[in-house]
Design a protein around this motif. Structure first.
Motif, mmCIF file in Angstrom:
data_model
loop_
_atom_site.group_PDB
_atom_site.id
_atom_site.type_symbol
_atom_site.label_atom_id
_atom_site.label_comp_id
_atom_site.label_asym_id
_atom_site.label_seq_id
_atom_site.Cartn_x
_atom_site.Cartn_y
_atom_site.Cartn_z
ATOM 1 N N PRO A 341 1.159 -1.254 0.072
ATOM 2 C CA PRO A 341 -0.046 -0.160 0.019
ATOM 3 C C PRO A 341 0.811 1.261 -0.189
ATOM 4 N N LEU A 342 0.228 1.805 -1.161
ATOM 5 C CA LEU A 342 1.235 3.883 -0.841
ATOM 6 C C LEU A 342 1.406 4.555 0.373
ATOM 7 N N ALA A 343 0.142 4.368 1.508
ATOM 8 C CA ALA A 343 0.326 4.984 2.337
ATOM 9 C C ALA A 343 1.620 3.908 3.439
ATOM 10 N N PHE A 344 1.514 3.140 3.481
ATOM 11 C CA PHE A 344 2.536 2.020 4.330
ATOM 12 C C PHE A 344 3.684 2.630 3.405
ATOM 13 N N LEU A 345 4.093 2.913 2.245
ATOM 14 C CA LEU A 345 5.828 3.148 1.586
ATOM 15 C C LEU A 345 5.410 4.596 2.158
ATOM 16 N N LEU A 346 5.049 5.528 2.200
ATOM 17 C CA LEU A 346 5.149 6.653 2.399
ATOM 18 C C LEU A 346 5.046 6.859 4.164
ATOM 19 N N LEU A 347 5.022 5.636 5.408
ATOM 20 C CA LEU A 347 5.425 5.944 6.537
ATOM 21 C C LEU A 347 6.372 5.041 6.542
ATOM 22 N N LEU A 348 6.819 4.407 5.589
ATOM 23 C CA LEU A 348 8.409 3.653 5.542
ATOM 24 C C LEU A 348 9.448 4.695 4.514
ATOM 25 N N ALA A 349 9.192 5.811 4.084
ATOM 26 C CA ALA A 349 10.332 6.570 4.223
ATOM 27 C C ALA A 349 10.728 7.582 4.450
ATOM 28 N N ILE A 350 9.614 7.330 5.211
ATOM 29 C CA ILE A 350 9.119 8.545 6.496
ATOM 30 C C ILE A 350 10.093 8.041 7.995
ATOM 31 N N GLY A 351 9.771 6.981 8.184
ATOM 32 C CA GLY A 351 10.590 6.511 8.775
ATOM 33 C C GLY A 351 12.067 5.611 8.736
ATOM 34 N N ILE A 352 13.095 5.851 7.696
ATOM 35 C CA ILE A 352 13.909 5.027 7.756
ATOM 36 C C ILE A 352 14.910 6.302 7.820
ATOM 37 N N PRO A 353 14.792 7.970 7.827
ATOM 38 C CA PRO A 353 15.432 8.159 8.596
ATOM 39 C C PRO A 353 15.513 9.076 9.844
ATOM 40 N N LEU A 354 14.407 8.114 10.051
ATOM 41 C CA LEU A 354 14.448 8.188 11.676
ATOM 42 C C LEU A 354 14.872 7.462 12.600
ATOM 43 N N VAL A 355 15.483 5.843 11.594
ATOM 44 C CA VAL A 355 15.548 5.683 12.386
ATOM 45 C C VAL A 355 16.809 4.737 12.265
ATOM 46 N N VAL A 356 17.437 5.499 11.224
ATOM 47 C CA VAL A 356 19.475 5.325 11.269
ATOM 48 C C VAL A 356 20.035 6.210 11.676
ATOM 49 N N ARG A 357 19.537 7.293 12.048
ATOM 50 C CA ARG A 357 19.822 8.552 12.307
ATOM 51 C C ARG A 357 20.736 8.524 13.862
ATOM 52 N N ARG A 358 21.864 9.460 13.939
ATOM 53 C CA ARG A 358 22.785 8.869 15.201
ATOM 54 C C ARG A 358 21.912 9.214 16.258
ATOM 55 N N ASN A 359 21.069 10.424 15.947
ATOM 56 C CA ASN A 359 20.933 10.729 17.438
ATOM 57 C C ASN A 359 19.200 10.395 17.497
ATOM 58 N N THR A 360 18.737 9.130 16.412
ATOM 59 C CA THR A 360 17.373 8.917 16.880
ATOM 60 C C THR A 360 17.055 8.348 17.963
ATOM 61 N N GLU A 361 15.401 8.671 19.010
ATOM 62 C CA GLU A 361 15.865 8.181 20.164
ATOM 63 C C GLU A 361 15.247 6.661 20.455
ATOM 64 N N PHE A 362 15.553 5.585 18.877
ATOM 65 C CA PHE A 362 15.230 4.390 19.584
ATOM 66 C C PHE A 362 16.055 3.440 19.806
ATOM 67 N N ARG A 363 16.244 2.676 20.590
ATOM 68 C CA ARG A 363 17.805 1.533 20.823
ATOM 69 C C ARG A 363 17.481 0.858 19.924
ATOM 70 N N LEU A 364 18.700 1.063 18.974
ATOM 71 C CA LEU A 364 18.619 0.069 17.717
ATOM 72 C C LEU A 364 17.368 -0.263 16.645
#
Length: 575
Positions: A341-364
């Motif tokens: 679903p395109l809405a899922f792909l949109l959220l995925l695209a937003i989520g990728i930079p959130l989880v890979v940046r060095r100061n992410t709030e998410f552990r691993l």
């Protein structure tokens, strides 16, 4: 990947959802009621899955899986086709066995004999619908385990709010719902491959005999579900370890110390996995095919050789109007682009930079992305390109990353107008699309595919033979006495599925009266001419507009016999 004694060199803030920290007001409800919400989501998805059982007849692969599972369960042997491990097949056979079905003893003549055996199991006693439902129910526990793994992964590394959001996304994905509803091996692989990867991460952080045993348990179950585990799991681990090494700059001394610390529990993990695999093969023992050595579970080694040969020999494939026996390196990226679903792909695209940046709030937070990336990277080497189901486990990692984006947008919504309105729109779009797709989850395509997805993909992404029941019903409604039809899925159409008399199709000329074909046998297999007559490039279904479409995967034409009223189908306009 982090281990318990090593402190991360990141300077990330403490996750706002960790124990002891107050949850933001707008995620507090999810945090407080996480488990109840997850159970409700899984229950809803289960109802949706079970509701598809009566709609579709068996798909192309289900009889063979049922036959192989029944052979091992009832006959104590596993020789029909060891190319797939037995765990999911046993699960598909248990239900039929409990309702009275038994091994039928079909003579093995060729590779198709196991499908005939599976059909005999399904047809025995004239309890086809009950037996098929029982087989499909055997796969549901794998779906539940997959949801549990998503929740466990999300709660451990992202917080309860993300865990709930991830389970919501995972349980609404059409490909997941589709393959949770068939008696095949793909949902078992999804559940246990993701579980093995997550259990391995937990073991690396908290090495003990308990976590080592859990790691071995999931790994053994994954290897017993599908042999793609043997490629996907190492690939995912390599990507994750490389990612961790790049970020943490681990020294050789630290690696050596960690290896020494992990060795005892790793030995237990290997032992548990090997014993479990052997038990699932019913403790068989014999010639392994290697230098005359007799080893436990010889069918395992034969199966690995068979699947390697299958990949080397290739498999009929279809993508974007092209056919190839050896696949397309870009097959799976295209599949994900049009089947997700395109809405899922949109959220995925937003989520990728959130989880890979060095100061992410998410552990691993990058871990599920590394998991999915490893599977995708390994898929590029496959010469068997027939469906998103072969990489279904990536949706586990993608759901966590997309859920991280959803919760992030939820948190910033009070300060960002675009997030305040954009997130509800995306979630309503995603959820509404999923509900509207019922019960046709398997042939779901997103808006990018347009109105003719058969020009992009077929086989288990669109036409797996699931619409034969609908075709039989429509032919009865039309009062059809004879139909020309080229079946993709083996079945006793006239005696067991309510078809009128079926004539064999001439691929160059339509018959007078009613003609029908599914998309896979037409587009991918070229109505039996896939390799035998490569000089024939145009078949008659390519030339005429169909009279109507049945379900999502079958076209129906009516050519009036000479001297009878009626207009023949219109010729197609050249593309």
């Amino acid at each position: 990947m982090a281990v318990k004694e090593k402190k991360s060199r990141r300077t990330a803030p403490v996750p706002v959802t960790m124990a002891g920290a107050p949850a933001p007001a707008n995620t507090a409800f999810l945090e407080r009621h996480a488990l109840a919400l997850v159970l409700a989501l899984v229950l809803l998805a289960t109802i949706r899955i079970v509701a598809t059982y009566h709609v579709f007849d068996h798909t192309s692969d289900e009889p063979a899986h049922i036959a192989c599972g029944m052979e091992l369960l009832d006959h104590g042997r596993y020789v029909w086709e060891p190319q797939h491990p037995p765990l999911a097949r046993l699960a598909a056979a248990v239900g039929p066995y409990l309702v009275g079905a038994r091994y039928q003893g079909t003579k093995k003549v060729d590779e198709g004999s196991m499908t005939l055996e599976g059909l005999e199991v399904l047809y025995a006693g004239n309890h086809y619908a009950k037996t098929l439902t029982a087989a499909r129910l055997g796969i549901l526990p794998f779906f539940w385990i997959a949801c549990l793994v998503v929740y466990w992964w999300g709660k451990r590394y992202f917080g309860a709010a993300v865990a709930v959001a991830a389970v919501f996304l995972f349980t609404f994905l059409e490909p997941v719902l589709a393959h949770a509803g068939f008696a095949t091996t793909d949902m078992a692989l999804t559940a246990f491959l993701g579980g093995a990867f997550l259990a391995g991460a937990v073991w690396l952080e908290e090495p003990s005999l308990r976590t080592g045993a859990l790691f071995g348990l999931f790994t053994g179950l994954a290897a017993s579900s599908k042999f793609s585990t043997l490629v996907f799991f190492p690939a995912a681990v390599v990507v994750a370890l490389a990612w961790y090494y790049f970020v943490e700059r681990t020294s050789k001394g630290e690696v050596a110390a960690a290896a020494k610390r992990l060795a005892p529990s790793f030995g237990l993990a290997v032992l548990v996995a090997c014993l479990l695999i052997w038990a699932i093969y019913r403790f068989s023992f014999g010639d392994s095919g290697f230098w005359g050595l007799k080893l436990p579970a010889p069918e395992l080694f034969q199966g690995i050789r068979d699947v390697a040969k299958h990949n080397a020999d290739g498999h009929p494939g279809y993508l974007l109007g092209q056919r190839s026996r050896f696949g397309f390196w870009y097959f799976y990226p295209v599949v994900l682009a049009v089947k997700t679903p395109l809405a899922f792909l949109l959220l995925l695209a937003i989520g990728i930079p959130l989880v890979v940046r060095r100061n992410t709030e998410f552990r691993l937070g990058w871990l599920p992305l590394a998991y999915a990336a490893g599977i995708l990277a390994a898929s590029f080497t496959s010469h068997i390109n027939i469906g998103v189901r072969h990489i279904l486990p990536v949706y586990m990692g993608f759901s966590l990353v997309a859920a991280a984006a959803a919760i992030h947008l939820w948190k910033i919504a009070p300060q960002r107008q675009w997030a305040k309105y954009g997130l509800p729109i995306a979630l309503l779009w995603f959820g509404g699309t999923s509900l509207a797709a019922h019960p046709d989850y398997l042939p779901y395509f997103n808006e990018l595919a347009g109105s003719h997805p058969e020009k992009i993909l077929v086989d288990s992404d669109l036409d797996w033979g699931q619409d034969y029941k609908r075709l039989a019903t429509r032919l009865r409604e039309l009062g059809v006495k004879d139909v020309t039809f080229q079946a993709f899925t083996p079945a006793d159409l006239e005696n067991k599925h309510g078809f009128p008399h079926v004539h064999e199709m001439d691929v160059l000329h339509p018959s007078y009266g009613w003609n029908a074909t599914g998309f896979t046998v037409w587009k991918e297999r070229r109505l039996g001419l896939y390799e035998a007559y490569p000089q024939i490039t145009v078949l008659w279904p390519d030339q005429f507009e169909p009279t109507e479409k049945v379900g999502k995967s079958i076209y129906l034409w009516y050519f009036p016999p000479p001297g009878t009223p009626g207009e023949p189908p219109r010729p197609k306009n050249p593309d």
